[in-house]
Design a protein around this motif. Structure first.
Motif, PDB file in Angstrom:
ATOM      1  N   VAL A 289       0.860  -1.182   0.000  1.00 17.84           N
ATOM      2  CA  VAL A 289       0.000   0.000   0.000  1.00 17.84           C
ATOM      3  C   VAL A 289       0.895   1.229   0.000  1.00 17.84           C
ATOM      4  O   VAL A 289       2.004   1.201   0.542  1.00 17.84           O
TER       5      VAL A 289
ATOM      6  N   THR B  46       1.442   5.402   0.874  1.00 16.93           N
ATOM      7  CA  THR B  46       1.117   6.254   2.005  1.00 16.93           C
ATOM      8  C   THR B  46      -0.138   7.063   1.707  1.00 16.93           C
ATOM      9  O   THR B  46      -0.128   7.996   0.899  1.00 16.93           O
TER      10      THR B  46
ATOM     11  N   GLU C   7      -4.432   2.885   3.784  1.00 16.83           N
ATOM     12  CA  GLU C   7      -3.799   2.232   4.929  1.00 16.83           C
ATOM     13  C   GLU C   7      -4.856   1.669   5.881  1.00 16.83           C
ATOM     14  O   GLU C   7      -4.686   0.579   6.439  1.00 16.83           O
TER      15      GLU C   7
ATOM     16  N   GLN D 179      -5.359  -2.202   7.074  1.00 14.83           N
ATOM     17  CA  GLN D 179      -5.355  -2.570   8.493  1.00 14.83           C
ATOM     18  C   GLN D 179      -6.611  -3.358   8.871  1.00 14.83           C
ATOM     19  O   GLN D 179      -6.539  -4.335   9.629  1.00 14.83           O
TER      20      GLN D 179
ATOM     21  N   ILE E  44       1.652  -5.854   6.293  1.00 14.41           N
ATOM     22  CA  ILE E  44       1.380  -4.632   5.536  1.00 14.41           C
ATOM     23  C   ILE E  44       2.696  -3.935   5.243  1.00 14.41           C
ATOM     24  O   ILE E  44       3.463  -3.624   6.163  1.00 14.41           O
TER      25      ILE E  44
ATOM     26  N   THR F  72       3.965  -0.541   3.755  1.00  8.61           N
ATOM     27  CA  THR F  72       3.565   0.810   3.352  1.00  8.61           C
ATOM     28  C   THR F  72       4.788   1.575   2.867  1.00  8.61           C
ATOM     29  O   THR F  72       5.810   1.620   3.559  1.00  8.61           O
TER      30      THR F  72
END
Length: 263
Positions: free
Chosen positions: A109, A111, A116, A120, A135, A137
């Motif tokens: 993913v 930013t 995000e 999550q 995850i 990021t």
């Protein structure tokens, strides 16, 4: 881009107005269908069944979605029924049928608070069915390179169909010519879908195009190269003194040429 948890308080503040409207965008969770962990469609279907679109929509200002493109876009299949209702138990059954246990995955993913949050929430839901999700990021430039890597597994992204025509999104997402440097980061290939996309791009007849794009949108619900999670609402806040502004589909089209400021 007002955060969902701030929208109501801004809208009720004296002298302020908050505005939301459906734009041209979609947020989605994608799968690298050529990755051995995800090549079995039952695994992708299981993951689809734990994407809680209603919960996500409540948190991130978006309307739960089924079709790849929102109804503001020409040839969007607005009346499709979602075959992937939130159902963790069915997800477990699909994984068992596929013979999958102890599955660990990574989702990429960039930013962005909304994306995000989607990642999550999905991480928590997958843990509930025995899938460990990491995850990763990164800033967008690094993310854009990561989704081109062969080892890509899952990814979450946003898309704006800025031409307001289905070709812009569906051809980009699904045509094999877009693999390896274009927008088909799912690495999805289906000969029938490819032919339909080319018909839609090259035939000027509106009914032919509508039929082609509907068939595409129906088929990808079966094949699950990605799951459209929601259609984000464009939002902005202003002083109540500002009147006459014009915003077409996105705040990047914010037009004040006919506006007045009445203090």
């Amino acid at each position: 881009g007002i955060p969902a948890d701030s929208f109501d308080s801004i809208a009720s503040a004296p002298g302020l107005e908050a505005v939301s409207f459906l734009g041209w965008g979609s947020n989605y969770v994608g799968f690298n269908v050529q990755n051995p962990k995800l090549e079995d469609v039952r695994v992708r279907q299981a993951i689809a069944h734990v994407i809680d679109k209603e919960l996500i929509g409540d948190i991130v200002n978006g309307l739960p979605a089924v079709a790849a493109i929102p109804p503001t876009v020409a040839y969007a299949a607005e009346d499709l029924e979602d075959p992937y209702a939130y159902d963790p138990e069915l997800a477990r059954e699909l994984l068992a049928e596929a013979g999958v246990t102890d599955l660990s995955l990574r989702i990429d993913v960039y930013t962005d608070p909304t994306l995000e949050t989607i990642a999550q929430i999905l991480q928590a839901e997958l843990a509930n069915i025995g899938i460990d999700l990491e995850i990763r990021t990164q800033p967008y430039a690094a993310y854009a390179e990561a989704v081109l890597e062969e080892g890509l597994e899952l990814y979450v992204s946003g898309w704006g169909t800025v031409t307001l025509d289905a070709d812009y999104a569906l051809y980009g997402f699904l045509h094999p010519s877009e693999i390896g440097g274009g927008s088909n980061t799912a690495r999805y290939v289906d000969d029938e879908v490819t032919a339909l996309l080319e018909t839609g791009r090259n035939n000027p007849d509106a009914q032919v195009r509508e039929d082609a794009y509907r068939a595409v949108q129906e088929q990808i619900l079966v094949d699950v190269p990605f799951v459209t999670v929601n259609y984000p609402l464009s939002t902005f806040a202003k002083t109540a003194a500002l009147q006459g502004e014009n915003v077409n589909f996105s705040v990047i089209g914010f037009d004040l040429r006919d506006a007045t400021l009445n203090r």
